[in-house]
Design a protein around this motif. Structure first.
Motif, PDB file in Angstrom:
ATOM      1  N   LEU A 210       0.790  -1.392  -0.519  1.00 14.70           N
ATOM      2  CA  LEU A 210      -0.251  -0.477   0.014  1.00 14.70           C
ATOM      3  C   LEU A 210       0.529   1.255  -0.068  1.00 14.70           C
ATOM      4  O   LEU A 210       0.613   2.454  -0.540  1.00 14.70           O
ATOM      5  CB  LEU A 210      -0.537   0.020   1.480  1.00 14.70           C
ATOM      6  N   LEU A 211       1.974   1.444   0.211  1.00 19.79           N
ATOM      7  CA  LEU A 211       2.590   2.393   0.554  1.00 19.79           C
ATOM      8  C   LEU A 211       3.501   2.477  -0.818  1.00 19.79           C
ATOM      9  O   LEU A 211       4.534   3.408  -0.823  1.00 19.79           O
ATOM     10  CB  LEU A 211       3.708   2.347   2.009  1.00 19.79           C
ATOM     11  N   GLN A 212       3.924   1.796  -2.107  1.00 20.66           N
ATOM     12  CA  GLN A 212       3.555   1.787  -2.877  1.00 20.66           C
ATOM     13  C   GLN A 212       3.582   2.529  -4.268  1.00 20.66           C
ATOM     14  O   GLN A 212       2.342   2.046  -4.157  1.00 20.66           O
ATOM     15  CB  GLN A 212       4.458   0.553  -3.435  1.00 20.66           C
ATOM     16  N   ALA A 213       3.632   3.534  -4.246  1.00 20.88           N
ATOM     17  CA  ALA A 213       2.851   4.254  -6.037  1.00 20.88           C
ATOM     18  C   ALA A 213       3.608   5.116  -6.456  1.00 20.88           C
ATOM     19  O   ALA A 213       4.971   4.837  -6.954  1.00 20.88           O
ATOM     20  CB  ALA A 213       2.364   5.384  -4.928  1.00 20.88           C
ATOM     21  N   GLU A 214       3.636   5.710  -7.670  1.00 26.82           N
ATOM     22  CA  GLU A 214       3.630   6.474  -8.604  1.00 26.82           C
ATOM     23  C   GLU A 214       4.995   7.971  -8.484  1.00 26.82           C
ATOM     24  O   GLU A 214       3.965   8.182  -7.706  1.00 26.82           O
ATOM     25  CB  GLU A 214       3.104   6.172  -9.506  1.00 26.82           C
ATOM     26  N   GLU A 215       5.753   8.083  -8.525  1.00 25.51           N
ATOM     27  CA  GLU A 215       6.448   9.544  -8.518  1.00 25.51           C
ATOM     28  C   GLU A 215       5.626  10.515  -9.006  1.00 25.51           C
ATOM     29  O   GLU A 215       4.691  10.764  -9.879  1.00 25.51           O
ATOM     30  CB  GLU A 215       7.109   9.554  -9.814  1.00 25.51           C
ATOM     31  N   GLY A 216       4.941  11.176  -7.828  1.00 30.69           N
ATOM     32  CA  GLY A 216       4.342  12.962  -7.827  1.00 30.69           C
ATOM     33  C   GLY A 216       2.763  12.443  -7.093  1.00 30.69           C
ATOM     34  O   GLY A 216       2.382  12.934  -6.687  1.00 30.69           O
ATOM     35  N   ALA A 217       2.357  10.964  -6.861  1.00 23.52           N
ATOM     36  CA  ALA A 217       1.072  10.254  -6.163  1.00 23.52           C
ATOM     37  C   ALA A 217       1.564  10.884  -4.959  1.00 23.52           C
ATOM     38  O   ALA A 217       2.167  10.561  -4.553  1.00 23.52           O
ATOM     39  CB  ALA A 217       0.758   9.023  -6.561  1.00 23.52           C
ATOM     40  N   ARG A 218      -0.142  10.950  -3.892  1.00 16.45           N
ATOM     41  CA  ARG A 218      -0.560  11.512  -3.063  1.00 16.45           C
ATOM     42  C   ARG A 218      -1.323  10.130  -2.056  1.00 16.45           C
ATOM     43  O   ARG A 218      -1.693   9.478  -2.406  1.00 16.45           O
ATOM     44  CB  ARG A 218      -1.008  12.867  -2.763  1.00 16.45           C
ATOM     45  N   VAL A 219      -0.216  10.475  -1.320  1.00 15.59           N
ATOM     46  CA  VAL A 219      -0.817   8.696  -0.786  1.00 15.59           C
ATOM     47  C   VAL A 219      -0.983   9.681   1.050  1.00 15.59           C
ATOM     48  O   VAL A 219      -0.252   9.763   1.979  1.00 15.59           O
ATOM     49  CB  VAL A 219       0.641   7.403   0.078  1.00 15.59           C
ATOM     50  N   PRO A 220      -2.065   9.209   1.745  1.00 13.07           N
ATOM     51  CA  PRO A 220      -2.423   9.769   2.588  1.00 13.07           C
ATOM     52  C   PRO A 220      -2.998   8.811   3.514  1.00 13.07           C
ATOM     53  O   PRO A 220      -3.190   7.086   3.320  1.00 13.07           O
ATOM     54  CB  PRO A 220      -4.157  10.268   2.405  1.00 13.07           C
ATOM     55  N   ILE A 221      -2.129   8.643   4.721  1.00  6.43           N
ATOM     56  CA  ILE A 221      -1.842   7.888   6.094  1.00  6.43           C
ATOM     57  C   ILE A 221      -2.697   8.322   7.233  1.00  6.43           C
ATOM     58  O   ILE A 221      -2.736   9.699   7.798  1.00  6.43           O
ATOM     59  CB  ILE A 221      -0.362   7.751   6.096  1.00  6.43           C
ATOM     60  N   LEU A 222      -3.559   7.369   7.657  1.00  2.99           N
ATOM     61  CA  LEU A 222      -4.384   8.068   9.224  1.00  2.99           C
ATOM     62  C   LEU A 222      -2.972   6.708  10.393  1.00  2.99           C
ATOM     63  O   LEU A 222      -2.405   5.357   9.993  1.00  2.99           O
ATOM     64  CB  LEU A 222      -5.697   7.108   8.877  1.00  2.99           C
ATOM     65  N   VAL A 223      -2.553   7.485  11.578  1.00  3.33           N
ATOM     66  CA  VAL A 223      -1.966   7.128  12.563  1.00  3.33           C
ATOM     67  C   VAL A 223      -2.362   7.926  13.593  1.00  3.33           C
ATOM     68  O   VAL A 223      -3.015   8.495  13.484  1.00  3.33           O
ATOM     69  CB  VAL A 223      -0.254   7.322  12.408  1.00  3.33           C
ATOM     70  N   ARG A 224      -1.708   6.782  14.890  1.00  2.00           N
ATOM     71  CA  ARG A 224      -2.125   6.639  16.289  1.00  2.00           C
ATOM     72  C   ARG A 224      -0.836   7.424  17.074  1.00  2.00           C
ATOM     73  O   ARG A 224       0.315   6.214  16.776  1.00  2.00           O
ATOM     74  CB  ARG A 224      -2.620   5.689  16.397  1.00  2.00           C
ATOM     75  N   ARG A 225      -0.803   8.581  17.078  1.00  2.00           N
ATOM     76  CA  ARG A 225       0.724   9.069  18.036  1.00  2.00           C
ATOM     77  C   ARG A 225       0.531   8.688  19.959  1.00  2.00           C
ATOM     78  O   ARG A 225      -0.769   8.889  20.234  1.00  2.00           O
ATOM     79  CB  ARG A 225       1.152   9.833  17.973  1.00  2.00           C
ATOM     80  N   ILE A 226       1.202   8.412  20.412  1.00  2.00           N
ATOM     81  CA  ILE A 226       1.730   8.306  21.688  1.00  2.00           C
ATOM     82  C   ILE A 226       1.528  10.017  22.512  1.00  2.00           C
ATOM     83  O   ILE A 226       2.498  10.976  22.082  1.00  2.00           O
ATOM     84  CB  ILE A 226       2.920   7.251  22.548  1.00  2.00           C
ATOM     85  N   LEU A 234      -1.596  12.366   7.549  1.00  2.00           N
ATOM     86  CA  LEU A 234      -1.253  12.856   7.079  1.00  2.00           C
ATOM     87  C   LEU A 234      -1.181  12.885   5.540  1.00  2.00           C
ATOM     88  O   LEU A 234      -1.934  11.078   4.862  1.00  2.00           O
ATOM     89  CB  LEU A 234       0.330  12.221   7.114  1.00  2.00           C
ATOM     90  N   SER A 235      -0.200  13.816   4.519  1.00  2.00           N
ATOM     91  CA  SER A 235      -0.750  13.250   3.370  1.00  2.00           C
ATOM     92  C   SER A 235       1.328  13.151   3.491  1.00  2.00           C
ATOM     93  O   SER A 235       1.652  14.535   2.658  1.00  2.00           O
ATOM     94  CB  SER A 235      -1.259  14.730   2.927  1.00  2.00           C
ATOM     95  N   LEU A 236       1.478  11.758   1.728  1.00  2.00           N
ATOM     96  CA  LEU A 236       2.505  12.190   1.799  1.00  2.00           C
ATOM     97  C   LEU A 236       2.639  11.938   0.465  1.00  2.00           C
ATOM     98  O   LEU A 236       2.382  11.137   0.115  1.00  2.00           O
ATOM     99  CB  LEU A 236       3.416  10.817   2.285  1.00  2.00           C
ATOM    100  N   ARG A 237       3.607  12.346   0.155  1.00  2.00           N
ATOM    101  CA  ARG A 237       3.743  13.010  -1.579  1.00  2.00           C
ATOM    102  C   ARG A 237       4.859  12.239  -1.997  1.00  2.00           C
ATOM    103  O   ARG A 237       6.055  12.643  -1.926  1.00  2.00           O
ATOM    104  CB  ARG A 237       3.844  14.019  -2.585  1.00  2.00           C
ATOM    105  N   CYS A 238       5.377  10.797  -2.864  1.00  2.00           N
ATOM    106  CA  CYS A 238       6.024   9.901  -3.543  1.00  2.00           C
ATOM    107  C   CYS A 238       7.250  10.683  -4.320  1.00  2.00           C
ATOM    108  O   CYS A 238       6.201  11.454  -5.338  1.00  2.00           O
ATOM    109  CB  CYS A 238       5.255   8.778  -3.881  1.00  2.00           C
ATOM    110  N   THR A 239       8.208  10.739  -3.887  1.00  2.00           N
ATOM    111  CA  THR A 239       9.449  11.798  -4.623  1.00  2.00           C
ATOM    112  C   THR A 239      10.457  10.788  -5.107  1.00  2.00           C
ATOM    113  O   THR A 239      10.448   9.274  -4.302  1.00  2.00           O
ATOM    114  CB  THR A 239       9.304  12.463  -4.181  1.00  2.00           C
ATOM    115  N   LEU A 240      11.497  10.782  -5.510  1.00  2.00           N
ATOM    116  CA  LEU A 240      12.451   9.929  -6.177  1.00  2.00           C
ATOM    117  C   LEU A 240      13.565  10.299  -4.790  1.00  2.00           C
ATOM    118  O   LEU A 240      13.943  11.607  -4.455  1.00  2.00           O
ATOM    119  CB  LEU A 240      13.140  10.378  -7.444  1.00  2.00           C
ATOM    120  N   LEU A 241      13.450   9.534  -4.153  1.00  2.00           N
ATOM    121  CA  LEU A 241      14.785   9.587  -2.715  1.00  2.00           C
ATOM    122  C   LEU A 241      15.791   9.254  -3.130  1.00  2.00           C
ATOM    123  O   LEU A 241      15.978   8.066  -3.287  1.00  2.00           O
ATOM    124  CB  LEU A 241      13.526   8.606  -1.743  1.00  2.00           C
ATOM    125  N   PRO A 242      17.073   9.788  -2.936  1.00  2.00           N
ATOM    126  CA  PRO A 242      18.189   9.207  -3.074  1.00  2.00           C
ATOM    127  C   PRO A 242      18.958   8.432  -2.780  1.00  2.00           C
ATOM    128  O   PRO A 242      18.414   8.261  -0.876  1.00  2.00           O
ATOM    129  CB  PRO A 242      19.771  10.670  -3.414  1.00  2.00           C
TER     130      PRO A 242
END
Length: 541
Positions: A210-226, A234-242
């Protein structure tokens, strides 16, 4: 104006037959010929063509490769029926094998030892190694959220199924996950609208796909934090990570005194000085190496010119307990701790560095060499003559770190007068050492030669490999890739006066033991001894 009746009849006949006017479907053999033509087009257009053959020879090679491919297809069409009957092979696979053989033969005719026709799997691996991959920069693991031991076993009741949850274990620096605010320890509840179902290890929803997406695509994530009452979206934008290519560590140098030989700025005669050396180990030069080196050098400079390095938790607590009450005595004690941990030198470890992206080596060199220094020249050879295509220098508008300024030439008395008795020194006066060996090649030689010719640091070790050429990496549309030599490399103080095919000669020869790499303690001990020898050779300022 109405069209003629004959034209309408012809269009109706084409539509009834399923064909389109002006477009014919190419045969598989013709498609393979077009792919071979595309290979030669890349060879001819990339950086002026290969280095070791002329344009006319490349055109002759193109015609010969097309003829060999055509003969392979004719032999395949003649024996296709008998081969399929005997082995059951597909004709398309046979054509693909013929194209692969012809492409590999063509690259072998370039008189280039580095010319290769790379398969798609290896091409993707090389691209990920030097340029990175498209991802979010987050690592997760599944762990049980409820244990089956305890009261259930004491009551002799059947154990409940173990429930699992997904936790964030690592967040890469400068990644989309870090920019979005994701933290280590967060529990992932939902990814891209897909809720992670709790259950046993077999029923638990896997989060990696589920965490794999095309470059530039937005991946919304719902997390529980202590510590937070409500889940965080949160909204994560998939980019090229060196990829990560730089690692930093500190080694402690033996305690020395200011009155001893060598340069000890800012310390009184006879004062004990406990110094450290910062080692930046560069595995290879990737797309993000210059940014990583800049970040590490700025971390060093941000700690202050006195070299205030962070202490560990236990050391910090012990220091707090031993400090006197607030006042002049406490300040003097803190100043003493800062002097005791002063940075004496910065080391770039390029041993066993096989090179990488040439642009990354040039950008990294601009961080540490003075303004106006010549870094590299790209050369071509045509008709027996060598000419320079392009030169790279450190210009006034290039970004730099405090290490990139020109060292100040002043006497030790003037240095002590300007810095005072607090032991401070300026970062442009900190020596730079480059550790090299026989396996240092390509882009790593460019970086070492730039520092050497700019007189910004010392080269320490053995002569380098001496590759002296630069290769182009070209990705084809079918997934394959080409690599071939396009330039010769030369360095020098003011221009291309030293070809890098002769390697980089060290200022101080030091034989690195091979077994030291297996034991980190022995490796650091060898580095300390080599650093002492290099610092002792520096002139007194």
């Amino acid at each position: 104006r109405k069209p003629r009746r004959g034209v309408l009849v012809a269009l109706l006949l084409l539509q009834s037959s399923g064909a389109r006017p002006g477009k014919t479907r190419a045969s598989p053999a013709e498609l393979h010929r077009q792919r071979l033509q595309a290979l030669f087009d890349c060879l001819a257009r990339t950086h002026g063509g290969p280095s070791f053959i002329s344009d006319g020879e490349l055109a002759i090679l193109r015609q010969e490769a097309l003829r060999r491919l055509h003969m392979s297809f004719e032999a395949e069409s003649t024996d296709q029926i008998s081969r399929q009957a005997e082995a059951g092979a597909d004709g398309g696979d046979r054509m693909e094998e013929a194209l692969t053989r012809t492409s590999e033969w063509s690259m072998a005719q370039l008189s280039d030892p580095h010319a290769k026709y790379i398969q798609p799997a290896q091409a993707e691996e090389m691209s990920d190694r030097y340029h990175g991959r498209v991802e979010l920069g987050v690592r997760t693991c599944d762990e049980p959220c409820q244990s089956t031991s305890g009261g259930w076993q004491s009551l002799r009741l059947p154990p409940r199924p173990r429930m699992w949850r997904t936790l964030v274990t690592a967040v890469a620096e400068r990644s989309p996950a870090e920019r979005a605010g994701l933290r280590v320890g967060d529990e992932i509840l939902e990814v891209a609208g897909n809720a992670l179902r709790d259950g046993s290890a077999q029923e638990h929803t896997a989060v990696e796909p589920l965490l794999q997406a095309e470059e530039g695509a937005r991946v919304p994530i719902l997390v529980r934090r202590i510590g937070c009452d409500r889940p965080i979206r949160l909204s994560l934008r998939c980019t090229l990570l060196p990829p990560r290519t730089v690692s930093t560590r500190l080694v402690r140098l033996p305690t020395s005194r200011g009155a001893a030989g060598g340069w000890r700025p800012g310390h009184a005669a006879g004062e004990a000085v406990d110094q450290v050396a910062a080692i930046l180990q560069i595995d290879h030069f990737g797309a993000g190496t210059a940014r990583e080196v800049e970040a590490e050098l700025r971390k060093l400079s941000a700690r202050g010119v006195a070299g205030e390095l962070p202490l560990g938790g236990a050391q910090r607590l012990l220091l707090f307990l031993r400090l006197p009450p607030f006042g002049p005595a406490r300040k003097a004690r803190m100043d003493g701790v800062q002097r005791e941990r002063a940075v004496r030198a910065v080391l770039f470890d390029l041993r066993d560095n096989g090179g990488g992206v040439l642009k990354a080596a040039v950008q990294t060199s601009r961080l540490v060499v003075p303004r106006g220094a010549h870094i590299l020249s790209l050369q071509k050879q045509r008709h027996g003559a060598v000419y320079t295509v392009s030169s790279f220098r450190r210009r006034w508008y290039h970004r730099s770190t405090p290490f990139g300024a020109r060292p100040r030439r002043r006497s030790i008395a003037k240095q002590l007068e300007m810095n005072g008795a607090c032991g401070k020194t300026r970062w442009e006066d900190v020596p730079l050492l480059v550790l090299v060996n026989r396996n240092t090649a390509s882009a790593a030689e460019v970086f070492a030669a730039a520092i050497s010719h700019a007189q910004r640091g010392l080269i320490l070790g053995s002569p380098t490999f001496g590759k002296g050429t630069s290769q182009a990496f070209v990705s084809l549309e079918d997934g394959h890739a080409l690599t071939f030599t396009v330039y010769s490399l030369a360095a020098g103080a003011r221009g291309a006066t030293h070809p890098l095919n002769d390697g980089v000669k060290p200022h101080i020869s030091w034989p690195w033991p091979t077994r030291a790499a297996t034991f980190p303690a022995l490796a650091d001990r060898e580095i300390v001894l080599a650093t002492q020898a290099a610092l002792a050779s520096l002139p007194t300022r």
